[in-house]
Design a protein around this motif. Sequence first.
Motif, PDB file in Angstrom:
ATOM      1  N   TYR A   4       0.805  -1.215   0.000  1.00  0.00           N
ATOM      2  CA  TYR A   4       0.000   0.000   0.000  1.00  0.00           C
ATOM      3  C   TYR A   4       0.843   1.272   0.000  1.00  0.00           C
ATOM      4  O   TYR A   4       0.310   2.370  -0.187  1.00  0.00           O
ATOM      5  N   GLU A   5       2.152   1.142   0.195  1.00  0.00           N
ATOM      6  CA  GLU A   5       3.026   2.311   0.071  1.00  0.00           C
ATOM      7  C   GLU A   5       3.023   2.849  -1.360  1.00  0.00           C
ATOM      8  O   GLU A   5       3.428   3.994  -1.601  1.00  0.00           O
ATOM      9  N   ARG A   6       2.559   2.043  -2.306  1.00  0.00           N
ATOM     10  CA  ARG A   6       2.550   2.481  -3.704  1.00  0.00           C
ATOM     11  C   ARG A   6       1.435   3.485  -4.000  1.00  0.00           C
ATOM     12  O   ARG A   6       1.313   3.969  -5.125  1.00  0.00           O
ATOM     13  N   PHE A   7       0.638   3.815  -3.003  1.00  0.00           N
ATOM     14  CA  PHE A   7      -0.317   4.914  -3.162  1.00  0.00           C
ATOM     15  C   PHE A   7       0.390   6.271  -3.228  1.00  0.00           C
ATOM     16  O   PHE A   7      -0.138   7.219  -3.810  1.00  0.00           O
ATOM     17  N   ARG A  10       0.242   9.418  -5.897  1.00  0.00           N
ATOM     18  CA  ARG A  10      -0.771   9.193  -6.932  1.00  0.00           C
ATOM     19  C   ARG A  10      -2.061   9.935  -6.579  1.00  0.00           C
ATOM     20  O   ARG A  10      -2.325  10.223  -5.411  1.00  0.00           O
ATOM     21  N   ARG A  11      -2.848  10.198  -7.611  1.00  0.00           N
ATOM     22  CA  ARG A  11      -4.093  10.946  -7.429  1.00  0.00           C
ATOM     23  C   ARG A  11      -5.260  10.102  -7.942  1.00  0.00           C
ATOM     24  O   ARG A  11      -5.264   9.653  -9.085  1.00  0.00           O
ATOM     25  N   LEU A  12      -6.258   9.919  -7.088  1.00  0.00           N
ATOM     26  CA  LEU A  12      -7.418   9.086  -7.402  1.00  0.00           C
ATOM     27  C   LEU A  12      -8.687   9.917  -7.324  1.00  0.00           C
ATOM     28  O   LEU A  12      -8.900  10.655  -6.354  1.00  0.00           O
ATOM     29  N   ALA A  13      -9.536   9.790  -8.338  1.00  0.00           N
ATOM     30  CA  ALA A  13     -10.863  10.414  -8.310  1.00  0.00           C
ATOM     31  C   ALA A  13     -11.888   9.360  -7.909  1.00  0.00           C
ATOM     32  O   ALA A  13     -11.940   8.279  -8.503  1.00  0.00           O
ATOM     33  N   VAL A  14     -12.692   9.669  -6.911  1.00  0.00           N
ATOM     34  CA  VAL A  14     -13.763   8.786  -6.445  1.00  0.00           C
ATOM     35  C   VAL A  14     -15.090   9.442  -6.806  1.00  0.00           C
ATOM     36  O   VAL A  14     -15.362  10.573  -6.387  1.00  0.00           O
ATOM     37  N   ALA A  30      -6.429   5.248   2.191  1.00  0.00           N
ATOM     38  CA  ALA A  30      -5.609   5.517   1.004  1.00  0.00           C
ATOM     39  C   ALA A  30      -4.864   6.841   1.160  1.00  0.00           C
ATOM     40  O   ALA A  30      -3.687   6.957   0.793  1.00  0.00           O
ATOM     41  N   ARG A  31      -5.531   7.836   1.712  1.00  0.00           N
ATOM     42  CA  ARG A  31      -4.871   9.127   1.952  1.00  0.00           C
ATOM     43  C   ARG A  31      -3.749   8.981   2.975  1.00  0.00           C
ATOM     44  O   ARG A  31      -2.702   9.629   2.857  1.00  0.00           O
ATOM     45  N   ASP A  32      -3.959   8.124   3.976  1.00  0.00           N
ATOM     46  CA  ASP A  32      -2.910   7.904   4.975  1.00  0.00           C
ATOM     47  C   ASP A  32      -1.642   7.343   4.340  1.00  0.00           C
ATOM     48  O   ASP A  32      -0.536   7.571   4.844  1.00  0.00           O
ATOM     49  N   PHE A  33      -1.795   6.611   3.233  1.00  0.00           N
ATOM     50  CA  PHE A  33      -0.635   6.059   2.526  1.00  0.00           C
ATOM     51  C   PHE A  33      -0.099   7.016   1.462  1.00  0.00           C
ATOM     52  O   PHE A  33       0.758   6.634   0.666  1.00  0.00           O
ATOM     53  N   GLY A  34      -0.602   8.238   1.435  1.00  0.00           N
ATOM     54  CA  GLY A  34      -0.032   9.243   0.552  1.00  0.00           C
ATOM     55  C   GLY A  34      -0.775   9.466  -0.743  1.00  0.00           C
ATOM     56  O   GLY A  34      -0.270  10.162  -1.634  1.00  0.00           O
ATOM     57  N   ALA A 321      -8.708  -2.462  -4.237  1.00  0.00           N
ATOM     58  CA  ALA A 321      -9.473  -1.971  -5.385  1.00  0.00           C
ATOM     59  C   ALA A 321      -8.949  -0.622  -5.866  1.00  0.00           C
ATOM     60  O   ALA A 321      -8.900  -0.356  -7.078  1.00  0.00           O
ATOM     61  N   LYS A 322      -8.552   0.225  -4.940  1.00  0.00           N
ATOM     62  CA  LYS A 322      -8.049   1.549  -5.327  1.00  0.00           C
ATOM     63  C   LYS A 322      -6.703   1.444  -6.034  1.00  0.00           C
ATOM     64  O   LYS A 322      -6.433   2.190  -6.989  1.00  0.00           O
ATOM     65  N   LEU A 323      -5.843   0.540  -5.586  1.00  0.00           N
ATOM     66  CA  LEU A 323      -4.571   0.351  -6.286  1.00  0.00           C
ATOM     67  C   LEU A 323      -4.810  -0.097  -7.725  1.00  0.00           C
ATOM     68  O   LEU A 323      -4.149   0.384  -8.658  1.00  0.00           O
ATOM     69  N   LEU A 324      -5.748  -1.022  -7.920  1.00  0.00           N
ATOM     70  CA  LEU A 324      -6.039  -1.487  -9.276  1.00  0.00           C
ATOM     71  C   LEU A 324      -6.571  -0.347 -10.139  1.00  0.00           C
ATOM     72  O   LEU A 324      -6.216  -0.227 -11.315  1.00  0.00           O
TER      73      LEU A 324
END
Length: 426
Positions: A4-7, A10-14, A30-34, A321-324
Amino acid sequence: MNAYERFRGRRLAVVESMLHDAFYNGIHRARDFGCEVWLLVRGEEWYTGGGPLAEHPLGRVDRVLHVDTHDWRAVVDALTDDDGKPLVDGVLSFSDYHTEATARAAEALGLPSQGLDAVRAANHKHLLRAALDGDPANVRWRLVTRAEELDEAIAHVGLPLVAKPPSEAISYGVRKCATREEAVEAWRELSGIRRSLRGQPRPGHVLVEEYAEGTEVSVESMTVDGVTHFFGATSKYLHKQTMLEEAHSFPVALAPGDWDALRSCVDRALRAIGYRQGPAHTEVMLTEAGPRVVEVNPRLPAHMISTMVTDVCGTDPHLDAKLLALGVEHVPDRAPGQGVAGGAAVVVLFPDESGEFLRVDGVAEAERLGVSVRFHHEPGDLVAERLDNSASVGFVYARAGTAEAALDTAREAAALIRIHTRRTAT
């Protein structure tokens, strides 16, 4: 390195959200992981009940965009810079009413997608039935578009049957009909639904299906590059009158052959619709003749089921799911026995009557049994205004060595809780 450090960076739209803490907390983890998270909403009232979004858990994202989330083109416009390039690394939705627009937007932006056709087939249940044509896990069905078609549909499907809006969610409008008269009444009621719960237009069609007798479970899975990884099966206990989901436990103890048949059934269903990637919550009836697919949900489950998966399997489906969605190569190949508990269970708390939520008694006594009690309504809220899974006011959650033991504890604790409401003028 923690996967999960790979977050980070990166920028994610929900796009929109399902309700309740599991989905809000998934965003914040996810925000906690950056990960930078943008939230796209059509209106705030669905979540806040009229209060300010800044005081709601969803208000703690990095950016809130007010967009017509029913329109994939508006989503694309909001996430595109002046040069036509995407402003985000991924986009996803766990809202039943927005997964289709989100998948279409992702494909238009050149971002990872579950597959537009797959999401459409899952969301519009008659398309799923058509995709499963010839599969033994399918049931007899008809899409009734006019009253004159109903008798032929009843003759084809048989009684008892299930009538439902083909494109709704959270068990809204699902009716079990034992007689022709009940089927006619269900048609009259459901054909009058011309807007979804989120306001999208509907044609008033009604899906009529064979009633499959058996034990209903759901299968929790994550698909990566078209290959589905299975976490396990979740029990589903339904209220005998309302058909609403009142309790779950995970994992269901199945004989190896039964689990193989169930897993194969779900795998075939996901392949039939062309599901590329992401979570699926597939509901299946275990009958004497074998498993029968009830529906496929191209999203994570509600009712704290994903929390049970985390505790039992040792992976976080919300983060997976968010990483994918961000295009990160990630295979969450975990199974029961790799988490902190052997089993988990949740009991859904419903009020006896609809109306104004006044107070709750017995929470302290329930928590002495070692459970967690969580509410998503507060005193003063109007509750149970519709007969669907949104009528709940909270959950009792338990962990134990087995799913059965956890369910026993959760039920014992829930029996101590009393929810008080006051009828309001209509």
